[in-house]
Write an enzyme that holds these catalytic residues in place. Structure first.
Site, short mmCIF file in Angstrom:
data_model
loop_
_atom_site.label_atom_id
_atom_site.label_comp_id
_atom_site.label_asym_id
_atom_site.label_seq_id
_atom_site.Cartn_x
_atom_site.Cartn_y
_atom_site.Cartn_z
N GLY A 27 29.24 -30.96 -51.10
CA GLY A 27 28.77 -29.65 -51.52
C GLY A 27 29.78 -28.97 -52.42
O GLY A 27 30.79 -29.56 -52.81
N ASN A 28 29.53 -27.70 -52.72
CA ASN A 28 30.42 -26.98 -53.63
C ASN A 28 31.80 -26.75 -53.04
O ASN A 28 32.79 -26.75 -53.78
CB ASN A 28 29.79 -25.64 -54.02
CG ASN A 28 28.60 -25.82 -54.94
OD1 ASN A 28 28.70 -26.46 -55.98
ND2 ASN A 28 27.45 -25.28 -54.56
N THR A 73 32.33 -30.94 -47.62
CA THR A 73 31.70 -32.26 -47.62
C THR A 73 31.30 -32.62 -46.19
O THR A 73 32.04 -32.35 -45.24
CB THR A 73 32.65 -33.32 -48.18
OG1 THR A 73 32.83 -33.10 -49.58
CG2 THR A 73 32.11 -34.73 -47.98
N ASP A 101 20.03 -32.20 -53.73
CA ASP A 101 19.81 -31.79 -52.35
C ASP A 101 18.33 -31.61 -52.06
O ASP A 101 17.84 -31.99 -50.99
CB ASP A 101 20.60 -30.53 -52.02
CG ASP A 101 20.45 -29.44 -53.08
OD1 ASP A 101 19.87 -29.70 -54.15
OD2 ASP A 101 20.94 -28.32 -52.84
N THR A 149 23.28 -21.96 -50.14
CA THR A 149 23.75 -21.12 -51.23
C THR A 149 22.57 -20.50 -51.96
O THR A 149 22.59 -19.33 -52.35
CB THR A 149 24.60 -21.95 -52.21
OG1 THR A 149 25.68 -22.56 -51.49
CG2 THR A 149 25.16 -21.08 -53.31
#
Length: 249
Positions: A8-9, A12, A98, A122
């Site tokens: 992810g941003n 993980t 995703d 998000t």
């Protein structure tokens, strides 16, 4: 043993896939990514299957390590078609990985069902999947936290603190007004998506996932569900993405 990895941003997550079964999820901050970590925790894997929404430097480092250790490495991307799943996007690769993997995971768990998928992270995304595997498209809304911070960043007169307990009640202070409105707006979008999906055909199941998915599931179930769906067919599935990644093993 195969490792399924979701980058992810900022964090993980990964699971082990052993004899068709998924292990418990391990999480780490992306700042912990290093060859030392890989050597300590990944060196028993025969293959790494990776989805990444973060900077490519992370996957570059992981791919380099796999090549050195002679471990098979595969990074997955959104496609026009995979198994029975067909993307609604005219440019399939622009669908977020995703969302693509959530669709694949849904087919893995519930083949031949009409399913509405809500991924609340998000961003809060909605996707409709029909029983023949056709993705019907969806919506993208700012996530709960993004909605909250957006209001504060665009007004110097609104002062509020984020709260972790979701509520739809009318607030008697600014913090409750802002927080509860973010949940109400998101739930309203979900309820509208359900209505619109039902106009296209009967919905067998509603799946929620993502960091805010469990709270939204509780809020949705607390509303009148008689005209929505049987309660047992509205469910939260943690880490739905890994069931999608499993399709690439």
């Amino acid at each position: 043993m195969i490792l399924l990895i979701d980058i992810g941003n900022s964090r993980t997550k990964y699971v082990q896939l052993i004899s068709g079964e998924l292990s418990a999820t391990t999480q780490l901050n992306n700042s912990e990514f290093s060859a030392e970590y890989f050597t300590k925790y990944f060196n028993q894997a025969s293959q790494l299957i990776v989805a990444n929404v973060a900077k490519s430097a992370l996957t570059d480092e992981l791919a380099t390590w796999c090549a050195r250790e002679k471990i098979s490495y595969k990074q997955v991307h959104s496609e026009q078609k995979k198994n029975t799943l067909i993307s609604a996007y005219q440019e399939p690769t622009t669908l977020g990985i995703d969302r693509w993997l959530a669709l694949l995971g849904t087919i893995h768990l519930y083949p031949q069902e009409n399913v509405l998928i809500i991924d609340a992270g998000t961003a809060t995304t909605v996707d409709l999947l029909t029983s023949n595997g056709q993705h019907q498209g969806g919506w993208i809304l700012a996530g709960i936290n993004a909605l909250f911070t957006s209001i504060l960043s665009h007004s110097t007169l609104v002062h509020a603190k984020s709260k972790t307990m979701p509520s739809l009640a009318f607030g008697a202070n600014t913090s409750d007004n802002v927080n509860n409105a973010c949940w109400a707006a998101t739930l309203g979008m979900i309820e509208r998506a359900i209505e619109q999906a039902q106009q296209l055909g009967d919905i067998n199941r509603i799946i929620l996932t993502g960091g805010d998915g469990k709270a939204l599931t509780r809020l949705l179930l607390a509303q009148t569900t008689e005209n929505i769906l049987a309660v047992e067919n509205i469910q939260f599935i943690d880490n739905l993405i890994f069931f999608g990644l499993q399709e690439y093993a």
